[in-house]
Write an enzyme that holds these catalytic residues in place. Structure first.
Site, PDB file in Angstrom:
ATOM      1  CE  LYS A   1      77.520  94.108  -8.856  1.00 25.71           C
ATOM      2  NZ  LYS A   1      77.258  94.729 -10.178  1.00 25.71           N
TER       3      LYS A   1
ATOM      4  CB  SER B   1      80.335  93.902 -12.150  1.00 23.45           C
ATOM      5  OG  SER B   1      79.104  94.552 -12.039  1.00 23.45           O
TER       6      SER B   1
ATOM      7  CB  SER C   1      77.141  94.551 -14.594  1.00 22.09           C
ATOM      8  OG  SER C   1      78.479  94.744 -14.975  1.00 22.09           O
TER       9      SER C   1
END
Length: 534
Positions: A118, A199, A223
């Site tokens: 990420k 997210s 998330s």
């Protein structure tokens, strides 16, 4: 500025961690362009990292061929998905070094395995770390995140960075999950006009679409588990302190953690075993020796276990309830004792206290991160707000920065009594909710739905929480672990997951339960890449 209403925050916080929807012509070719996940006869959509290791050990292919496969697949498939912000220019060289190491025994279970991170996880060299914001294009972290160091120590190849909701979805409400100014709007791989949730959207979508062997996400509240559920993959939100947060762009040191997002529980266990560890830079990490989560992968792990079902969180969503009913039937068929209709008490008081605490923590923790990070970028939250105002045509194109502004307006710090009261209230209530129900019913874990069917992406009005189902808040605010596993589909297309959650450091138990459930149900299906639903 007027504060965000607590009821709105209850929905928004469940997605903390984010258009260009594919044209019909692209989507119509999905069946032929995107179903080829085979490398030298091995289906990488189904293969675990253990399968990949055996294939490389036997010379079926090497890490260079595996890495090149994923890089090529990203180029072909990701224009539909926008799940990858950047690929690593050095990835093939890293794979070459891994292949040389393999000839001398290799480093571990992730030797030669390509991993997507990420894009709020620090890397050095050619890979940027932006949190999806144009403001951080000039940031140059001096050191990689501790979890990246752990991945490298296990032999992994860093394939690139995954898109995310900008600033881990802590900038505006409403917003569109999966959108960032750097990466655009991430699309759900099952139905492209549907939202990927949460997210860590790019990490989950890339895992589902077989754009990497495994991926890493982060979670503050929902998330990891929500995007994993929405994309039909496995996600583990670890206990706070199991995985270091140093080098991860923060929201809150009291709730943030990183964890694996993968297509199988086996892969999630292997990755979690690799990235755990005590880090002097993160005082929350705790000693206790390496935990071998692969040892928890027992097909009969459900037998003899007591599992409570948190059913009320599903509301009246028929698809979610049907999936939960099927999951309960599986538990019983595999020898588990099911305790129906357990309730996690006191959660209605958690949301407002959590939001109040997060505003103060975000300002404090982000300012500290920015101040310590070299490069050309704003030095604090006030600077970020000013940057976004100057670049409103891109950064504020679809929605604002209300959460930034509310956090900036906080006047207290981490020793402020009002802040401490809010944090203590939120954390204690969340822990009590889990601890008390586990103790009262002598449970090994609690089962709950992870998500409802993905909503239509809407960059004008933002995420649609009107029928949203989420069970992420108790483990997130308590700092306790949770694992989501594919369990069914809404409308036979959109993935639904179930979550096993438990008490502190119960990862081995939860992984065992998730693995046994996964092996019994085989619920995951590869993405369909449909343009829209009829």
């Amino acid at each position: 500025m007027k504060p965000l209403h607590p009821a709105r925050w209850t929905a928004v916080v469940a997605l903390i961690a984010g258009l260009s929807v594919a044209s019909p012509a692209h989507a119509d070719r999905a069946g032929t362009r995107h179903s080829d996940t085979f490398l030298r006869g091995l289906d990488l959509d189904r293969a675990t990292v253990l399968d990949l290791q055996r294939a490389m050990d036997r010379g079926r292919f090497d890490s260079v061929a595996l890495t090149r496969f994923y890089l090529d697949r990203i180029r072909v498939v990701d224009p539909l998905l926008h799940s990858v912000i950047q690929t690593n220019p050095a990835a093939l060289k890293e794979a070459e070094r891994s292949d040389r190491r393999r000839r001398h025994g290799g480093r571990g279970a992730l030797e030669g395995i390509p991993v997507l991170l990420k894009d709020n996880i620090d890397t050095v060299g050619p890979l940027r770390t932006t949190a999806g914001s144009l403001a951080l294009l000039g940031a140059r972290p001096a050191r990689e995140a501790f979890l990246v160091e752990r991945l490298r120590a296990a032999g992994a190849v860093i394939l690139g960075k995954a898109n995310l909701s900008e600033w881990a979805n802590f900038r505006s409400a409403p917003s569109s999950s999966g959108w960032s100014a750097v990466g655009g709007q991430t699309n759900n791989p099952y139905v492209l006009d549907r939202n990927p949730c949460g997210s860590s959207s790019g990490s989950a979508v890339a895992a589902a679409a077989t754009l990497a062997a495994v991926t890493i996400g982060t979670e503050t509240d929902g998330s990891i588990v929500c995007p994993a559920g929405a994309s039909g993959v496995v996600g583990i939100k670890p206990t706070l302190g199991l995985v270091s947060r140093s080098g991860v762009i923060p929201i809150s040191a009291q709730q943030d953690t990183a964890g694996p997002i993968t297509r199988s529980v086996t892969d999630a266990a292997a990755v979690l075993a690799a990235i755990q560890g005590v880090d002097p830079r993160d005082p929350a990490t705790v000693p206790g020796g390496d935990r071998d989560y692969l040892a928890a992968l027992e097909p009969d792990a459900l037998a003899g276990k007591r599992i409570g079902v948190w059913r009320s969180v599903a509301g009246d969503d028929r698809d979610v309830l049907a999936t939960l009913d099927a999951a309960v039937a599986t538990l019983r068929s595999r020898g588990a004792t099911v305790v129906e209709n357990v309730e996690l008490e006191g959660l209605d008081e958690v949301g407002e206290a959590e939001f109040t605490a997060l505003l103060t923590e975000f300002k404090h923790d982000l300012n500290a991160y920015l101040a310590a990070t070299p490069g050309r970028h704003p030095g604090d939250l006030a600077g970020l707000i000013a940057f976004n105002e100057r670049h409103a045509s891109t950064e504020l194109r679809y929605f604002g920065q209300e959460l930034f502004e509310q956090a900036q307006a906080t006047t207290g710090d981490l020793d402020d009594p009002a802040y401490r009261a809010a944090r203590d209230k939120a954390t204690s209530l969340a822990r009590q909710a889990i601890d008390s129900v586990v103790s009262a019913h002598r449970l090994d874990a609690v089962l709950a739905p992870t998500n409802s069917g993905a909503w239509l992406t809407d960059l004008v009005n933002g995420d649609d929480f009107s029928t949203f189902v989420s069970s992420s808040t108790p483990p997130a605010v308590s700092g306790y672990p949770a694992i989501t596993v594919p369990a069914g589909h809404a409308g036979k297309v959109l993935p639904l997951g179930v979550t096993f959650l438990g008490t502190r450091f119960s990862e081995s138990t939860l992984i065992g339960l998730g693995y046994a459930f996964e092996q019994a149900t085989r619920a995951r299906k590869p993405p369909a890449y449909l343009r829209t639903l009829p």
